[in-house]
Motif scaffolding. Structure first.
Motif, mmCIF file in Angstrom:
data_model
loop_
_atom_site.group_PDB
_atom_site.id
_atom_site.type_symbol
_atom_site.label_atom_id
_atom_site.label_comp_id
_atom_site.label_asym_id
_atom_site.label_seq_id
_atom_site.Cartn_x
_atom_site.Cartn_y
_atom_site.Cartn_z
ATOM 1 N N ARG A 71 0.854 -1.183 0.000
ATOM 2 C CA ARG A 71 0.000 0.000 0.000
ATOM 3 C C ARG A 71 0.895 1.240 0.000
ATOM 4 O O ARG A 71 1.809 1.344 0.830
ATOM 5 C CB ARG A 71 -0.835 -0.035 1.264
ATOM 6 C CG ARG A 71 -1.954 0.925 1.311
ATOM 7 C CD ARG A 71 -2.757 0.675 2.567
ATOM 8 N NE ARG A 71 -3.961 1.457 2.553
ATOM 9 C CZ ARG A 71 -4.776 1.550 3.582
ATOM 10 N NH1 ARG A 71 -4.502 0.909 4.703
ATOM 11 N NH2 ARG A 71 -5.876 2.273 3.505
ATOM 12 N N LEU A 124 0.638 5.366 0.178
ATOM 13 C CA LEU A 124 -0.251 6.500 0.435
ATOM 14 C C LEU A 124 0.477 7.803 0.134
ATOM 15 O O LEU A 124 1.618 7.989 0.567
ATOM 16 C CB LEU A 124 -0.684 6.516 1.906
ATOM 17 C CG LEU A 124 -1.401 5.273 2.437
ATOM 18 C CD1 LEU A 124 -1.524 5.349 3.961
ATOM 19 C CD2 LEU A 124 -2.775 5.146 1.809
ATOM 20 N N GLY A 134 -1.984 10.479 2.545
ATOM 21 C CA GLY A 134 -3.113 9.727 3.080
ATOM 22 C C GLY A 134 -4.041 9.145 2.041
ATOM 23 O O GLY A 134 -5.031 8.492 2.387
ATOM 24 N N GLU A 185 -4.739 6.648 -1.383
ATOM 25 C CA GLU A 185 -4.197 5.486 -2.076
ATOM 26 C C GLU A 185 -3.585 5.904 -3.409
ATOM 27 O O GLU A 185 -4.219 6.637 -4.182
ATOM 28 C CB GLU A 185 -5.307 4.459 -2.347
ATOM 29 C CG GLU A 185 -6.125 4.048 -1.132
ATOM 30 C CD GLU A 185 -5.349 3.231 -0.120
ATOM 31 O OE1 GLU A 185 -4.279 2.695 -0.465
ATOM 32 O OE2 GLU A 185 -5.820 3.137 1.038
ATOM 33 N N GLY A 204 -8.192 -5.826 13.119
ATOM 34 C CA GLY A 204 -8.819 -4.640 13.679
ATOM 35 C C GLY A 204 -10.047 -4.974 14.473
ATOM 36 O O GLY A 204 -10.577 -4.163 15.152
ATOM 37 N N LEU A 259 -2.844 6.984 8.510
ATOM 38 C CA LEU A 259 -4.019 7.479 7.790
ATOM 39 C C LEU A 259 -4.612 8.720 8.472
ATOM 40 O O LEU A 259 -5.540 9.345 7.948
ATOM 41 C CB LEU A 259 -5.097 6.392 7.714
ATOM 42 C CG LEU A 259 -4.761 5.171 6.847
ATOM 43 C CD1 LEU A 259 -5.755 4.040 7.116
ATOM 44 C CD2 LEU A 259 -4.776 5.534 5.372
ATOM 45 N N TYR A 273 -6.000 -4.599 18.372
ATOM 46 C CA TYR A 273 -5.875 -3.197 17.959
ATOM 47 C C TYR A 273 -6.853 -2.291 18.699
ATOM 48 O O TYR A 273 -6.495 -1.196 19.163
ATOM 49 C CB TYR A 273 -6.070 -3.058 16.440
ATOM 50 C CG TYR A 273 -6.280 -1.611 16.046
ATOM 51 C CD1 TYR A 273 -5.270 -0.674 16.239
ATOM 52 C CD2 TYR A 273 -7.500 -1.163 15.546
ATOM 53 C CE1 TYR A 273 -5.474 0.667 15.934
ATOM 54 C CE2 TYR A 273 -7.704 0.170 15.243
ATOM 55 C CZ TYR A 273 -6.696 1.077 15.440
ATOM 56 O OH TYR A 273 -6.896 2.410 15.157
ATOM 57 N N GLU A 274 -8.103 -2.725 18.788
ATOM 58 C CA GLU A 274 -9.103 -1.871 19.431
ATOM 59 C C GLU A 274 -8.682 -1.510 20.854
ATOM 60 O O GLU A 274 -8.918 -0.407 21.339
ATOM 61 C CB GLU A 274 -10.466 -2.562 19.458
ATOM 62 C CG GLU A 274 -11.001 -3.006 18.122
ATOM 63 C CD GLU A 274 -11.277 -1.870 17.165
ATOM 64 O OE1 GLU A 274 -11.522 -0.747 17.633
ATOM 65 O OE2 GLU A 274 -11.219 -2.105 15.944
ATOM 66 N N TYR A 295 -11.597 4.028 14.951
ATOM 67 C CA TYR A 295 -11.449 4.608 13.614
ATOM 68 C C TYR A 295 -12.250 5.903 13.581
ATOM 69 O O TYR A 295 -13.416 5.916 13.965
ATOM 70 C CB TYR A 295 -12.008 3.671 12.525
ATOM 71 C CG TYR A 295 -11.606 2.230 12.697
ATOM 72 C CD1 TYR A 295 -10.497 1.719 12.038
ATOM 73 C CD2 TYR A 295 -12.336 1.401 13.533
ATOM 74 C CE1 TYR A 295 -10.121 0.397 12.215
ATOM 75 C CE2 TYR A 295 -11.965 0.078 13.721
ATOM 76 C CZ TYR A 295 -10.859 -0.416 13.062
ATOM 77 O OH TYR A 295 -10.486 -1.719 13.247
ATOM 78 N N HIS A 343 -17.846 -2.031 14.502
ATOM 79 C CA HIS A 343 -17.031 -2.103 13.281
ATOM 80 C C HIS A 343 -17.144 -3.459 12.594
ATOM 81 O O HIS A 343 -16.842 -3.581 11.414
ATOM 82 C CB HIS A 343 -15.573 -1.790 13.595
ATOM 83 C CG HIS A 343 -14.949 -2.662 14.638
ATOM 84 N ND1 HIS A 343 -15.404 -2.715 15.929
ATOM 85 C CD2 HIS A 343 -13.899 -3.521 14.586
ATOM 86 C CE1 HIS A 343 -14.657 -3.553 16.619
ATOM 87 N NE2 HIS A 343 -13.751 -4.066 15.839
ATOM 88 N N VAL A 378 -9.900 1.099 5.013
ATOM 89 C CA VAL A 378 -8.958 1.003 6.132
ATOM 90 C C VAL A 378 -7.667 0.292 5.708
ATOM 91 O O VAL A 378 -6.575 0.668 6.119
ATOM 92 C CB VAL A 378 -9.611 0.274 7.322
ATOM 93 C CG1 VAL A 378 -8.643 0.215 8.505
ATOM 94 C CG2 VAL A 378 -10.894 0.976 7.749
#
Lengths: 89, 612
Positions: free
Chosen positions: A56, A58, A61, A63, A89, B251, B313-314, B429, B450, B459
């Motif tokens: 990836r 960036l 920020g 793509e 996540g 990000l 992660y959370e 997020y 999520h 993401v």
């Protein structure tokens, strides 16, 4: 122009740094930055950029594939991030 | 009944101490497949509108899917369904580990619990024998000790246990249900169990799961394994799990200072490479080759000696961004403490961050915090705050209600500081940096979850089903529907939600797994699966509509709509709520004004019974 570059994963292992600031010619594109970094860190850098599936990139920020992929235009003060594939996540 | 299912539901009435077995209904199986499908249909059918979430009429449905307990990968999780005390609506929560497979080995597809026991009890399920046992001596114990003592009492270390900690006993609205350090964390399932005086469900099973077509099933599993191995994210995820804090900071959407900044200072301390240094060993769920879990232990500093399974992660975020401090040791110690006390880390961290903002604004003072200085950058009070919440001590009592209710009770502007949707706190997020991800948090029927429609396109930059600009509001209604419906049909088998977020399981492979296990031909058809996914989301919505939910509840705190991210790669972005909701409802075939499914949509999905 000045570009901040952040490296993660394998690309950090190759460069040995997590972050660097580089000065490249005005109106450069992402491909030019990769060429510059390959000059700094060796051709293995370019090889990894081309071979890591799901890598990836960036630009400020966003793509790189939305900005023209390797033809993505860069501007002074941009931050470019090289991220290996992540998940969870 | 064909393979995959055990064809048995256990019903437990704690008020009357009555336990009965019942067969699975074949129509339910065909029309809802399992897992999330069973959960929403049974809750819809069996709970009257207005049911008190902590009363005896609320039900808890514990279920594993038709592939759990087999060698299919990442399908042996379990889910719990109930009406949530946090949101007042339908809720689903899920956990990995081994409990789901054990449920199947004990010959059950589901356990449905209602009523309230007259004193603390635990349920003992032992290969077809069932017993409600005394748990008075367990009441007050943390989750770790509860596991230990139940196993000692039963004389079997292989017993699998789901239990609550002290926070669940005290009705903390985000107390979870814990099984060997894995958690059905969100929505207050622990509080519902605590309200029933049910400390734990212990299971031992020695049976197996029959398959309709062993050869076809083996071929589908082989296909699934090959798909995992070929995925570019597999090896990194297997090594690092969910240690992705660096990516979300890169990000600029790592919620910091209660969603007022997008990057936490010194986030380099929380990079995956730093957690790898603390990794003691890997852990895994039943029948999952990914083994994404880790035991991490910190050897030096303030939290020396602390260890945990994770942190995910959370959780890393929950104990860094909200207090604007990156201390890797704290993330480990806080995770373990929440696991022990039975708390959801996301809502706990968010509630603490909420308190920090109130302290900054002078809405609460040292007099309210028993002297704790809740100043950003000072994470020292965090462990004590966790304890206060779990035991409802001091400021912890109101924070235990969740940030929506705590804001209402505290007033003086605190109402605007709770970062939640429908009473469920946002995860790690910032929606302003990922619009489809945010639209899912906004519209998911359980609140800001999520895992009901994760947007890996934004993401993780995964271009499946198409490439997207994470900042663009346009097109996100369609994408969110795609993410939510695909998640819903994969959750009929309770697939780990990490897998679809990496594109690691194609719908046709899931169809072949279902067909091989159950022999039900329709399950092989992707169009059928998509329809079931959409049907689940719509029925969940109708459960909530019956409770009075509508478009007014699909709303973010005004901060996310009116204030932009101040700096970093997501700077300048706000969340265009109305525009995206209009598009989303249109894509769904729902009424734009109310956010309620139309009669035509419900009929199309064979949900005519839900038309009011």
């Amino acid at each position: 122009m000045n570009i901040e570059v952040l490296f993660f994963g394998q690309l950090r292992e190759i460069t040995g740094v997590s972050q660097t600031n580089v000065v490249i010619e005005d109106n450069s594109r992402l491909a030019d930055l990769v060429a510059y970094l390959s000059g700094q860190y060796g051709e293995v850098f370019r090889e990894k950029v081309e071979s890591i599936e799901g890598l990836r990139i960036l630009v400020n920020g966003r793509e790189y594939y939305l900005l023209g992929r390797m033809e993505a235009p860069l501007s002074d003060g941009n931050t470019v991030v090289f991220l290996p594939p992540i998940a969870g996540g | 009944m064909t393979g995959g299912y055990q064809n048995k539901i256990l019903r437990v009435d704690l008020t009357n101490r009555k336990i009965t077995e019942e067969s699975l209904n074949e129509e339910l199986v065909h029309d809802y497949i399992g897992g999330r499908g069973f959960g929403v249909k049974l809750l819809y059918d069996e709970l009257k509108p207005g049911t008190d979430p902590l009363g005896e009429d609320n039900e808890m449905i514990f279920t594993a899917g038709p592939l759990a307990g087999t060698n299919a990968q990442s399908f042996s999780r379990y889910k719990v369904f109930f009406k949530s005390p946090a949101t007042g609506g339908y809720f689903k929560t899920s956990s990995g580990g081994n409990w789901g497979a054990e449920l199947k080995f004990a010959g059950l597809d589901m356990i449905i619990v209602k009523g309230i026991a007259d004193k603390p009890v635990f349920l003992w399920v032992n290969d077809g024998k069932y017993e409600i046992r005394d748990a008075e001596y367990l009441w007050g114990l943390d989750c770790d000790d509860t596991h230990t003592l139940i196993r000692e009492e039963l004389g079997d270390n292989n017993v699998k246990i789901s239990c609550i900690g002290p926070s669940g006993e005290r009705g903390v609205k985000y107390a979870g249900i814990f099984s060997d350090r894995r958690a059905c964390g969100r929505g207050g399932g622990g509080a519902v169990m605590g309200g029933k005086n049910l400390k734990a469900i212990a299971i031992r099973g020695r049976g197996k799961v029959e398959l309709a077509d062993k050869e076809a099933y083996a071929a589908a599993v082989k296909e699934q394994v090959a798909g995992y191995q070929a995925n570019p994210q597999f090896s990194t995820f297997s090594q690092n799990g969910t240690w992705i804090a660096e990516a979300i900071n890169a990000l600029g959407m790592y919620p910091t200072k209660n969603f007022r900044e997008g990057i936490v200072p010194e986030w380099e301390n929380l990079e995956s490479s730093e957690y790898l240094k603390l990794q003691v060993r890997k852990t895994r769920c039943y029948s999952c080759m990914v083994h994404c879990g880790s035991i991490a232990k910190i050897a030096s500093g303030r939290y020396a000696g602390s260890w945990t399974e994770g942190p995910e992660y959370e959780t890393i975020w929950a104990f860094s961004g909200p207090v604007r401090h990156s201390d890797i040791g704290l993330t480990i110690a806080a995770d373990k403490l929440c696991d022990d006390l039975g708390l959801d880390t996301i809502s706990t961290g968010s509630s603490i961050g909420f308190a920090y903002e109130l302290y900054e604004k002078g809405i609460i003072t040292k007099a309210d915090t028993d002297g704790l200085e809740l100043t950003y950058g000072n994470s020292e009070p965090v462990l004590e705050m966790i304890r206060k919440i779990a035991y409802r001590e001091g400021i912890g009592d109101v924070l235990a209600e969740g940030t929506r209710e705590a804001g209402r009770r505290i007033g003086k502007g605190a109402e605007d500081c709770g970062i939640q949707v429908k009473g469920l706190e946002l995860p790690a997020y910032d929606p302003r940096g990922a619009k489809a991800h945010g639209l899912n948090l906004l519209t998911t029927n359980i609140g800001a979850d999520h895992n009901s429609g994760y947007a890996p396109q934004e993401v993780f930059g995964v271009p499946i089903p198409w490439e997207v600009d994470r900042f663009a509001p346009e097109g996100k209604g369609k994408l969110t529907k795609w993410n939510q419906d695909s998640t819903a049909f994969l959750e009929t088998g309770i697939l780990c939600s990490f897998m679809p977020s990496m594109g690691m399981l194609a719908e046709d492979v899931y169809g072949r797994l279902l067909l091989g296990a159950t022999g039900i031909k329709d399950f092989e058809d992707p169009a059928y699966l998509w329809k079931i996914g959409e049907k689940i989301v719509n029925l969940e919505r109708m459960f909530n509509v019956r409770e009075g939910f509508s478009r007014k509840d699909d709303t973010f705190p005004k901060r996310l709509k009116e204030e932009s991210v101040p700096e970093g790669p997501s700077a300048g972005s706000v969340f265009e709520e109305d525009q995206m909701l209009d598009e989303y409802y249109t894509e769904r075939g729902w009424d734009i004004k109310t956010g309620i499914p139309t009669k035509e949509k419900l009929e199309e999905l064979d949900l005519g019974f839900a038309i009011k």
